[in-house]
Design a protein around this motif. Structure first.
Motif, short mmCIF file in Angstrom:
data_model
loop_
_atom_site.label_atom_id
_atom_site.label_comp_id
_atom_site.label_asym_id
_atom_site.label_seq_id
_atom_site.Cartn_x
_atom_site.Cartn_y
_atom_site.Cartn_z
N LEU A 104 0.82 -1.21 0.00
CA LEU A 104 0.00 0.00 0.00
C LEU A 104 0.86 1.26 0.00
O LEU A 104 0.53 2.24 -0.69
N MET A 105 1.94 1.26 0.75
CA MET A 105 2.81 2.43 0.77
C MET A 105 3.46 2.65 -0.60
O MET A 105 3.53 3.79 -1.09
N PHE A 106 3.92 1.58 -1.22
CA PHE A 106 4.54 1.70 -2.53
C PHE A 106 3.52 2.16 -3.57
O PHE A 106 3.81 3.02 -4.41
N ALA A 107 2.31 1.61 -3.50
CA ALA A 107 1.27 2.00 -4.44
C ALA A 107 0.87 3.46 -4.25
O ALA A 107 0.67 4.20 -5.24
N LEU A 108 0.78 3.92 -3.01
CA LEU A 108 0.42 5.32 -2.75
C LEU A 108 1.51 6.27 -3.23
O LEU A 108 1.21 7.32 -3.80
N ALA A 109 2.77 5.90 -3.02
CA ALA A 109 3.87 6.75 -3.47
C ALA A 109 3.85 6.93 -4.99
O ALA A 109 4.00 8.05 -5.51
N LEU A 110 3.64 5.85 -5.72
CA LEU A 110 3.59 5.94 -7.17
C LEU A 110 2.34 6.69 -7.63
O LEU A 110 2.39 7.46 -8.60
N ALA A 111 1.22 6.48 -6.96
CA ALA A 111 0.00 7.20 -7.32
C ALA A 111 0.17 8.70 -7.15
O ALA A 111 -0.28 9.49 -7.98
N MET A 112 0.85 9.12 -6.09
CA MET A 112 1.09 10.55 -5.88
C MET A 112 2.04 11.10 -6.95
O MET A 112 1.89 12.25 -7.39
N ALA A 113 3.01 10.29 -7.37
CA ALA A 113 3.90 10.73 -8.44
C ALA A 113 3.15 10.90 -9.75
O ALA A 113 3.34 11.88 -10.48
N PHE A 114 2.27 9.96 -10.06
CA PHE A 114 1.49 10.05 -11.29
C PHE A 114 0.45 11.17 -11.22
O PHE A 114 0.05 11.71 -12.26
N ASN A 115 0.00 11.51 -10.04
CA ASN A 115 -1.02 12.53 -9.89
C ASN A 115 -0.52 13.93 -10.23
O ASN A 115 -1.32 14.86 -10.34
N ARG A 116 0.78 14.07 -10.38
CA ARG A 116 1.32 15.39 -10.69
C ARG A 116 1.17 15.76 -12.17
O ARG A 116 1.53 16.86 -12.56
N GLY A 117 0.67 14.84 -12.97
CA GLY A 117 0.38 15.16 -14.36
C GLY A 117 1.55 15.00 -15.29
O GLY A 117 1.94 15.96 -15.96
N ILE A 118 2.14 13.81 -15.34
CA ILE A 118 3.25 13.58 -16.24
C ILE A 118 2.73 13.23 -17.64
O ILE A 118 1.59 12.80 -17.80
N LYS A 119 3.56 13.41 -18.65
CA LYS A 119 3.18 13.10 -20.01
C LYS A 119 3.13 11.57 -20.19
O LYS A 119 3.93 10.83 -19.63
N GLY A 120 2.18 11.15 -21.00
CA GLY A 120 2.03 9.71 -21.26
C GLY A 120 1.50 8.94 -20.07
O GLY A 120 1.83 7.76 -19.92
N LEU A 121 0.68 9.60 -19.23
CA LEU A 121 0.18 8.95 -18.03
C LEU A 121 -0.59 7.66 -18.32
O LEU A 121 -0.38 6.66 -17.63
N PRO A 122 -1.48 7.62 -19.32
CA PRO A 122 -2.18 6.35 -19.59
C PRO A 122 -1.24 5.19 -19.88
O PRO A 122 -1.49 4.06 -19.45
N PHE A 123 -0.15 5.47 -20.58
CA PHE A 123 0.80 4.40 -20.89
C PHE A 123 1.48 3.90 -19.62
O PHE A 123 1.55 2.68 -19.38
N TYR A 124 1.99 4.81 -18.80
CA TYR A 124 2.65 4.40 -17.57
C TYR A 124 1.68 3.70 -16.61
O TYR A 124 2.06 2.76 -15.92
N ARG A 125 0.45 4.18 -16.59
CA ARG A 125 -0.54 3.57 -15.72
C ARG A 125 -0.79 2.12 -16.14
O ARG A 125 -0.91 1.23 -15.29
N ALA A 126 -0.87 1.87 -17.45
CA ALA A 126 -1.07 0.51 -17.94
C ALA A 126 0.14 -0.37 -17.64
O ALA A 126 0.00 -1.53 -17.24
N VAL A 127 1.35 0.20 -17.82
CA VAL A 127 2.57 -0.57 -17.59
C VAL A 127 2.69 -0.96 -16.12
O VAL A 127 3.01 -2.12 -15.79
N PHE A 128 2.42 -0.03 -15.23
CA PHE A 128 2.56 -0.32 -13.81
C PHE A 128 1.42 -1.18 -13.28
O PHE A 128 1.54 -1.80 -12.22
N TYR A 129 0.30 -1.22 -14.01
CA TYR A 129 -0.80 -2.09 -13.60
C TYR A 129 -0.56 -3.53 -14.04
O TYR A 129 -1.12 -4.47 -13.47
N LEU A 130 0.28 -3.72 -15.02
CA LEU A 130 0.53 -5.05 -15.58
C LEU A 130 0.96 -6.09 -14.54
O LEU A 130 0.50 -7.23 -14.59
N PRO A 131 1.84 -5.76 -13.58
CA PRO A 131 2.21 -6.78 -12.57
C PRO A 131 1.03 -7.34 -11.79
O PRO A 131 1.05 -8.51 -11.39
N SER A 132 -0.01 -6.52 -11.58
CA SER A 132 -1.17 -7.02 -10.86
C SER A 132 -1.92 -8.06 -11.67
O SER A 132 -2.56 -8.96 -11.12
N LEU A 133 -1.85 -7.95 -13.00
CA LEU A 133 -2.50 -8.94 -13.87
C LEU A 133 -1.70 -10.22 -13.97
O LEU A 133 -2.25 -11.31 -14.07
#
Length: 314
Positions: A104-133
């Motif tokens: 949960l701590m690792f997931a929250l840290a990455l979520a806060m980093a992504f929440n800052r509005g980086i370019k290509g967010l949908p791509f990174y979000r899909a890539v980082f979600y892949l391990p859960s699948l």
């Protein structure tokens, strides 16, 4: 007169039953038809087997002979004379205590980093979600076993820096922690949920805090965490239940033994061994219902404690 009254009462019963039937089914036939597959599956594949296992938990059953009722003997054996049961409980609780908070701590840290509005967010979000699948699959468990083997990639990397790494999988001092790392690596699902929760926090609250001179750390503890507690609570409950039910990593990495020295003997793996290794189906059913009780107690305690630390809009 009495005969007439009895005839009237009997004549009214079908009419009353008919009214009840019309109340439930009139105009709802299509709905019940669409619900039928789920109802059949629930009754035949969930509720029925669950009740059957509850009965079997009070029996001595080996799949070959008829179940023999033994009362509470299976539960007494768990509480008094089963060392492997105690070892499995210890390993499972340690796994839950370590893996869930770090994930949960690792997931929250990455979520806060992504929440800052980086370019290509949908791509990174899909890539980082892949391990859960992929993380719960047999293939990933086999890959993990190769990574942490004595001659695996992890020790090869450590060897570049002059570090002689141990055999992580076969060493009881480290084997469980490799499974914890695998669990933490599957952070994608809680990360996505955290990211959705962060998007719901009003930005004007952060702007007001900046005007008051609040530091980033103070904003995190005074604004982000309190407003994110409903999402934290949801992720905590779901991930803890999943951790209690973990099976595949332990089964594949330890080759189904729970070794070395029961250091990776998850509760579910021990249940599997009793059921399909020794054909003690009655005892395995009792183990299953103890696990249900543990999860139920944890969930109840979580919801009772939520009133003291989970903050909703009101």
């Amino acid at each position: 007169m009495a005969t007439y009254a009895a005839e009237v009462a009997v004549s009214k019963r079908p009419a009353k039953a008919g009214r009840i039937g019309r109340f439930f089914f009139a105009g709802n036939g299509a709905g019940y038809m669409f619900l039928a597959p789920w109802l059949i599956g629930f009754l035949g594949l969930t509720l029925g087997p669950a009740l059957a296992s509850l009965y079997l938990s009070f029996t001595d059953y080996d799949l070959l002979q008829a179940p023999k009722f033994v009362g509470m003997d299976n539960y007494v054996r768990m509480a008094t004379g089963d060392a492997k049961f105690a070892a499995a409980m210890k390993v499972t609780f340690l796994y839950v205590i370590l893996s869930v908070p770090f994930k949960l701590m690792f997931a929250l840290a990455l979520a806060m980093a992504f929440n800052r509005g980086i370019k290509g967010l949908p791509f990174y979000r899909a890539v980082f979600y892949l391990p859960s699948l992929l993380g719960g699959s047999v293939a990933i468990a086999v890959l993990w076993r190769q990574l942490f083997a004595a001659d695996g990639l992890i020790n090869s990397i450590l060897g570049v820096f002059g570090i002689d790494g141990p055999s992580w999988i076969s060493n009881p001092n480290y084997s469980l922690y490799t499974l914890v790392v695998l669990s933490v690596w599957q952070f994608g699902s809680p990360m996505i949920i955290f990211l959705a929760g962060l998007r719901q926090i009003p930005q004007d609250m952060y702007e007001a805090a900046n005007m008051d001179g609040a530091s980033k750390a103070r904003q995190f503890f005074r604004i982000t965490l309190p407003l994110l507690t409903p999402v934290i609570f949801f992720n905590f409950v779901i991930q803890t239940i999943d951790a209690f039910k973990a099976f595949t990593p332990s089964f594949i990495i330890s080759a189904g033994t729970g070794g070395p020295i029961n250091s990776t003997l998850f509760y579910t793996l021990y249940l599997y061994q009793e059921a399909f290794g020794f054909f003690r189906m009655g005892y395995a059913s009792a183990l299953a219902w103890v696990l249900v009780l543990i999860i139920a107690v944890f969930t109840t305690f979580s919801f009772l404690s939520a009133r003291y630390w989970v903050h909703y809009d009101e």
